[in-house]
Write a protein that holds these residues in place. Structure first.
Motif: not given
Length: 512
Positions: A41-53, A316-317
């Motif tokens: 089960e790969p990790q994924a953020p809650e929404d597309w605005t997270a995990w962004r640099s 969905l991410p």
């Protein structure tokens, strides 16, 4: 005890049936050695605005549960691009190669699964033979018969050529006591899943490459069209300035400056023409066509209307693992490596193969079908590993290390996917902002150019401001066209990063 003998005989007759039933039950219900695969089960953020640099200004992504369609290139409303994509799915050598590999994996899976069933071979033969008078077959005569005429007659009779008729069938079946076959089938299923994912990846890469090269071609053609318009305008102005110089209205400086601008514009045309040809050839290669085969179809568009790109609907991410073919392929490799450990561990234990043979054998053709010519054998064969200098255990250790490597590769694939998505979304948002600013720049430089021209015509300024504003306006138009082309390719990159692989496209060779 008159009944002991029949009871004993009954028990002896029941032993083979009991043994066979026990072996069959063990084969069907025995446990498979080796670790069971647990779906990652790969990790994924809650929404597309997270995990962004990226900067906050580049993180504006609409939140929606719907994903972009698999035929995302149709969003451009370009019938030529749609036809090229369809032809690519039908004739691409790269896609055909991936489809054939998928078909090979399915065939390999059927080969492995066939080990479940007994193997039956039908054989027969007619052989003309002669025994040696001094071979091992007559050694018994030296013991039973002394040397003499009678022995020589027997040896001569036995050594006479004869024809041997044989026919029958052999049956063998490996009892899967330790799950070797089950783990082998599991590993083959993982190979099929891997090649299916790689086939989807080939479709996605093909669609992305066709779209990217197509947009590069159209951008180059727009640049060529603008450049030719620039050359025409610069040539007309050069003629006007030349007439003004001959009339003594202006000096030669303005004329030579305009001549230099015209030469610089003409120098940009040959590289653009070469780039147009290279992009067309690249598209033809992706479609499996010869150079120049798409010449008529890829002619510059006339009066094209630029289609507005749709808003990004990313879904969905958490669905990323199901969409990205490379993640699915990495997971399948991990599954295969896990199942291969069980295959290697099963080789450490004894194996049992049941065998049976029935047939007819006779040296006389007239008696070949007689019931007395029958021959048969039945019984199990045991293979017990005793000593191999640690080879089998080394294989197990090797498979375990390969599983660890596959697990690390899976984690890296997921991590790389999120980096690619971050870069793609940031690049697309940045290009949107740049395109809007460049559009404003074109409008501003156009007004400045028209104002400078009007002031020059009124005698308020010399020609140098006109030349500067003209240069800025022409460059702004080229920059805007380049940015619009990059925006299209950025949209392609986003879809590729999200794993929007086309579905329902032809898969030559995959239906075997």
């Amino acid at each position: 005890m008159p009944f002991e003998r029949p009871t004993s005989r009954t028990a002896l007759h029941a032993v083979p049936h009991t043994l066979a039933a026990s072996l069959l039950a063990l084969a069907l219900s025995g446990c498979a050695v080796g670790p069971d695969f647990n779906k990652a089960e790969p990790q994924a953020p809650e929404d597309w605005t997270a995990w962004r640099s990226a900067d906050d200004s580049l993180r504006s992504v609409p939140a929606t549960a719907e994903a972009l369609p698999s035929d995302w290139w149709r969003a451009f409303g370009d019938p030529v691009l749609n036809r090229l994509q369809q032809r690519a799915f039908e004739g691409s050598p790269d896609l055909l190669t991936a489809a054939l590999r998928f078909a090979q994996a399915r065939t390999q899976r059927r080969m492995v699964e066939a080990q479940w069933a007994p193997e039956i071979d039908l054989n027969g033969g007619i052989n003309r033979q002669r025994l040696s008078e001094n071979g091992s077959g007559v050694r018994l005569l030296d013991v039973l018969l002394p040397s003499g005429p009678f022995r020589d007659q027997v040896v001569s009779l036995l050594a006479q050529p004869f024809t041997l008729y044989q026919a029958g069938f052999d049956l063998s079946w490996e009892i899967d006591l330790w799950g070797r076959i089950r783990r082998s089938v599991e590993a083959s299923d993982a190979d099929v899943a891997r090649d299916a994912a790689l086939l989807d990846l080939a479709r996605l890469s093909l669609a992305s490459d066709v779209a990217r090269n197509y947009f590069e071609l159209r951008t180059t053609q727009k640049q060529i069209r603008l450049l030719r318009e620039d050359i025409s305008v610069l040539s007309d102005r050069l003629q006007l300035l030349d007439a003004q110089v001959r009339g003594g209205a202006i000096n030669h400086l303005s004329l030579e400056q305009q001549r230099a601008e015209l030469a610089a514009a003409k120098a940009q045309l040959p590289p653009l023409l070469a780039q147009e040809s290279a992009s067309a050839n690249q598209i033809a290669l992706l479609l499996g066509e010869r150079p120049g085969a798409l010449h008529d179809e890829l002619q510059p568009l006339k009066g094209e209307a630029r289609a507005a790109l749709p808003d990004l609907a990313l879904g969905l991410p958490s669905e990323l693992a199901r969409r990205r073919p490379d993640i699915r392929a990495a997971e399948a490799r991990l599954h295969n490596a896990t199942a291969s450990i069980g295959v290697a561990q099963a080789d450490l234990y004894p194996s049992i193969r049941l065998g049976a043979r029935f047939g007819f054998e006779s040296f006389s053709s007239s008696e070949f079908a007689d019931w007395g010519s029958r021959t048969w054998s039945i019984g199990p064969t045991l293979n017990l590993p005793l000593f191999d200098q640690g080879r089998r255990r080394s294989v197990v250790q090797l498979r375990e290390l390969q599983q660890q490597e596959a697990a690390v590769a899976f984690q890296r694939t997921v991590l790389l996917a999120w980096h690619e998505i971050d870069d793609a979304l940031s690049g697309y948002a940045a290009e949107q902002h740049q395109a809007r600013e460049l559009q404003s720049r074109v409008e501003a430089t156009q007004q400045a150019y028209q104002l400078a021209q009007a002031r020059y015509d009124g005698g308020a300024i010399d020609f140098l401001p006109v030349l500067d504003s003209q240069r800025s306006y022409l460059q702004a138009r080229h920059d805007l066209v380049a940015s619009q082309g990059r925006l299209n390719t950025r949209f392609v990159t986003v879809n590729k990063a999200l794993g929007n692989a086309p579905i329902g496209s032809p898969s030559q060779g995959a239906e075997n």
